[in-house]
Design a protein around this motif. Sequence first.
Motif, PDB file in Angstrom:
ATOM      1  N   TYR A  65      41.849  57.782  -4.558  1.00  0.00           N
ATOM      2  CA  TYR A  65      42.002  58.290  -3.083  1.00  0.00           C
ATOM      3  C   TYR A  65      41.116  57.713  -2.337  1.00  0.00           C
ATOM      4  N   SER A  66      39.829  59.029  -2.692  1.00  0.00           N
ATOM      5  CA  SER A  66      38.402  59.255  -1.943  1.00  0.00           C
ATOM      6  C   SER A  66      37.778  57.622  -2.145  1.00  0.00           C
ATOM      7  N   LEU A  67      37.956  56.998  -2.867  1.00  0.00           N
ATOM      8  CA  LEU A  67      37.405  55.801  -2.934  1.00  0.00           C
ATOM      9  C   LEU A  67      37.689  54.433  -2.586  1.00  0.00           C
ATOM     10  N   LEU A  68      39.397  54.350  -2.535  1.00  0.00           N
ATOM     11  CA  LEU A  68      39.953  53.793  -1.574  1.00  0.00           C
ATOM     12  C   LEU A  68      39.179  53.177   0.117  1.00  0.00           C
ATOM     13  N   GLN A  69      39.513  55.277   0.417  1.00  0.00           N
ATOM     14  CA  GLN A  69      38.741  55.529   1.645  1.00  0.00           C
ATOM     15  C   GLN A  69      37.554  55.073   1.714  1.00  0.00           C
ATOM     16  N   THR A  70      36.200  55.436   1.276  1.00  0.00           N
ATOM     17  CA  THR A  70      35.685  54.239   0.963  1.00  0.00           C
ATOM     18  C   THR A  70      35.527  52.420   1.557  1.00  0.00           C
ATOM     19  N   GLN A  71      36.107  52.043  -0.005  1.00  0.00           N
ATOM     20  CA  GLN A  71      36.732  50.886   0.575  1.00  0.00           C
ATOM     21  C   GLN A  71      36.827  50.374   2.071  1.00  0.00           C
ATOM     22  N   LYS A  72      37.974  50.906   2.684  1.00  0.00           N
ATOM     23  CA  LYS A  72      38.613  50.845   3.847  1.00  0.00           C
ATOM     24  C   LYS A  72      36.835  50.902   4.860  1.00  0.00           C
ATOM     25  N   LYS A  73      36.051  51.982   4.976  1.00  0.00           N
ATOM     26  CA  LYS A  73      35.162  51.539   5.275  1.00  0.00           C
ATOM     27  C   LYS A  73      34.069  50.332   5.311  1.00  0.00           C
ATOM     28  N   VAL A  74      34.039  50.279   3.921  1.00  0.00           N
ATOM     29  CA  VAL A  74      33.495  48.814   4.234  1.00  0.00           C
ATOM     30  C   VAL A  74      34.346  47.259   4.503  1.00  0.00           C
ATOM     31  N   ASN A  75      35.880  47.501   4.750  1.00  0.00           N
ATOM     32  CA  ASN A  75      36.677  46.559   5.353  1.00  0.00           C
ATOM     33  C   ASN A  75      36.457  46.143   6.793  1.00  0.00           C
ATOM     34  N   GLU A  76      36.186  47.994   7.226  1.00  0.00           N
ATOM     35  CA  GLU A  76      35.517  47.646   8.909  1.00  0.00           C
ATOM     36  C   GLU A  76      34.700  47.566   9.414  1.00  0.00           C
ATOM     37  N   LEU A  77      33.668  47.415   8.342  1.00  0.00           N
ATOM     38  CA  LEU A  77      31.806  46.748   8.506  1.00  0.00           C
ATOM     39  C   LEU A  77      32.055  45.582   8.541  1.00  0.00           C
ATOM     40  N   ASP A  78      32.937  44.795   7.441  1.00  0.00           N
ATOM     41  CA  ASP A  78      32.698  43.775   7.502  1.00  0.00           C
ATOM     42  C   ASP A  78      33.553  43.045   8.517  1.00  0.00           C
ATOM     43  N   VAL A  79      34.006  43.696   9.201  1.00  0.00           N
ATOM     44  CA  VAL A  79      35.245  43.475  10.530  1.00  0.00           C
ATOM     45  C   VAL A  79      34.217  42.903  11.466  1.00  0.00           C
ATOM     46  N   LYS A  80      32.962  44.302  11.431  1.00  0.00           N
ATOM     47  CA  LYS A  80      31.937  44.087  12.517  1.00  0.00           C
ATOM     48  C   LYS A  80      30.902  42.892  13.028  1.00  0.00           C
ATOM     49  N   ARG A  81      30.594  43.121  11.089  1.00  0.00           N
ATOM     50  CA  ARG A  81      29.829  41.856  10.826  1.00  0.00           C
ATOM     51  C   ARG A  81      30.191  40.247  11.239  1.00  0.00           C
ATOM     52  N   LYS A 139      45.125  45.410   4.396  1.00  0.00           N
ATOM     53  CA  LYS A 139      45.892  45.820   2.687  1.00  0.00           C
ATOM     54  C   LYS A 139      44.735  46.896   2.834  1.00  0.00           C
ATOM     55  N   THR A 140      43.894  47.283   2.808  1.00  0.00           N
ATOM     56  CA  THR A 140      43.189  48.758   2.085  1.00  0.00           C
ATOM     57  C   THR A 140      44.125  49.798   3.140  1.00  0.00           C
ATOM     58  N   GLU A 141      44.589  49.985   4.295  1.00  0.00           N
ATOM     59  CA  GLU A 141      45.648  50.921   4.858  1.00  0.00           C
ATOM     60  C   GLU A 141      47.029  51.528   3.842  1.00  0.00           C
ATOM     61  N   GLN A 194      24.204  49.586   7.759  1.00  0.00           N
ATOM     62  CA  GLN A 194      25.071  50.910   7.293  1.00  0.00           C
ATOM     63  C   GLN A 194      26.608  49.741   6.003  1.00  0.00           C
ATOM     64  N   ALA A 195      26.966  48.607   6.165  1.00  0.00           N
ATOM     65  CA  ALA A 195      27.474  48.654   4.604  1.00  0.00           C
ATOM     66  C   ALA A 195      26.793  48.599   3.310  1.00  0.00           C
ATOM     67  N   SER A 196      25.423  48.775   3.013  1.00  0.00           N
ATOM     68  CA  SER A 196      24.212  48.806   1.572  1.00  0.00           C
ATOM     69  C   SER A 196      24.929  50.372   1.467  1.00  0.00           C
ATOM     70  N   LYS A 197      24.470  51.281   2.528  1.00  0.00           N
ATOM     71  CA  LYS A 197      24.648  52.858   2.553  1.00  0.00           C
ATOM     72  C   LYS A 197      25.566  53.224   1.920  1.00  0.00           C
ATOM     73  N   THR A 198      27.362  52.403   1.988  1.00  0.00           N
ATOM     74  CA  THR A 198      28.689  52.731   2.031  1.00  0.00           C
ATOM     75  C   THR A 198      28.572  51.909   1.104  1.00  0.00           C
ATOM     76  N   PHE A 199      27.996  51.471   0.331  1.00  0.00           N
ATOM     77  CA  PHE A 199      28.105  50.542  -0.790  1.00  0.00           C
ATOM     78  C   PHE A 199      27.327  51.220  -1.677  1.00  0.00           C
ATOM     79  N   LYS A 200      26.690  52.240  -1.318  1.00  0.00           N
ATOM     80  CA  LYS A 200      25.570  52.729  -2.256  1.00  0.00           C
ATOM     81  C   LYS A 200      27.001  54.034  -2.868  1.00  0.00           C
ATOM     82  N   GLU A 201      27.288  54.482  -1.493  1.00  0.00           N
ATOM     83  CA  GLU A 201      28.695  55.344  -1.727  1.00  0.00           C
ATOM     84  C   GLU A 201      29.381  55.580  -2.265  1.00  0.00           C
TER      85      GLU A 201
END
Length: 445
Positions: A267-283, A347-349, A129-136
């Motif tokens: 703003y869209s970039l930072l929203q995607t960065q938030k997804k990356v941070n959420e996936l880091d928590v899951k990882r 921090k991202t939020e 999931q994180a790799s696909k978000t990284f692609k985005e």
Amino acid sequence: MNYKHISLIVCFFSVLTVEAQQSDTTISFSLKEAIDYAQSHQVSVLNASIDEEIAKNTVKKTIGIGLPQVNGNVNFQDFLKVPTSLLPGEFFDKPGTQVPVRFGVQYQSSIGIEVSQLLFDGSYLVGLQASKTFKELSNKSLKRTRIETAVAVTKAYYSVLVSNEQLSLLDANISRLKKSLNDTQALFANGFVEKIDVDRLKVLNNNLETERENVIRLLELNVNLLKFQMGMNIHSKLKLKDSIASLQVEESINLNDTTSYQNRIEYSLLQTQKKVNELDVKRYKSLFLPSLVAFGSSLQSLQSQNFSALFDRSFPTTVVGLRLSIPILSGGIKNYQVKNAKLELLKTENNLINLKNGINLEVEQAQTVYRNGLKSLENQKRNMELAQEVLRVSKIKYEQGVGSSIEVTSAETSLKESQNNYINALYDLLINKVNVDRALGKIVY
């Protein structure tokens, strides 16, 4: 000199001829064409495209971790000294002694293959999931680079247009002033005016000529800057298709847009960065889960005391199995990894809230500056027209003998100042319009 050397010389001069032709060719661009050219030639855009390809390959690499892994191995050993072990003498009717015995043969070899398949790993699933978000994320970074390039090219293009307009006004002033100077010199020759009247006009003419030379050098610098922003060789010849007259200036803009931050790529970039941070928590949480791997291997063992007979016999070994890894104790490392990941998410939020406020402020500021610039341009245009009329009347009065040369030179100076003010206001307005479009997220590439 042989034929090969002649061919190389011919090719070399052919390349030089082509490059010379390219440098002598003048290329014309409209603003849109200049931006399109930059999107495929600007180094920053090219590197961002490469980063996007790297992200795609990273996704495929991550997927590959969960696919079957196959490894082959070949091993050969020559025991120059075969290992020796001591055995109790009772085995050889020699009680109470240790008998040295060699185990093994001098030559040993093995050929095998190993296969493994990841069946379950929580961190791998989150990694997909994180790799696909990284692609985005890389895709949006490319869009941001394209937008920044479009903004830079637009501003540089406007700088050239404004310099051209300034040069045109100076040429018109110089032409008009030369006529006045010639007429005044004729009057001085006939004794109708004093020499100081001629000198005043000469001073104005010299100042205009100097200013014109400065503008020409500035224009050349602005053209080179535009070519640089476009990713074009600065030695190429560039001509602009557009002109100041062809540009449309909006007199009204949306003053109550409070959702423009949603259109901004930042703003869209930072929203995607938030997804990356959420996936880091899951990882990091998934590191507490066990992992399961299926494996299998097949091995052919070859042994012989003589190298020539090494391949006469083989001893196969085949094994299959499952490997379950259960994390038990990590010294609290995983707990702190989860905590740090949650803090990064926080921090991202916070950055999202701050960016939203910052964009809204930027929009309001850009709109205010643009409105002020629009009023300033209108005012400077009226001043320039009034200065032209004052100069016209001053000349008529001077020619009829009811005015002084000081009035004429003063009117010439006022006209030049009003023209400079108009040029500056025009440039500021064009740049502010770009800033408004960027703040509202209207520039999309």
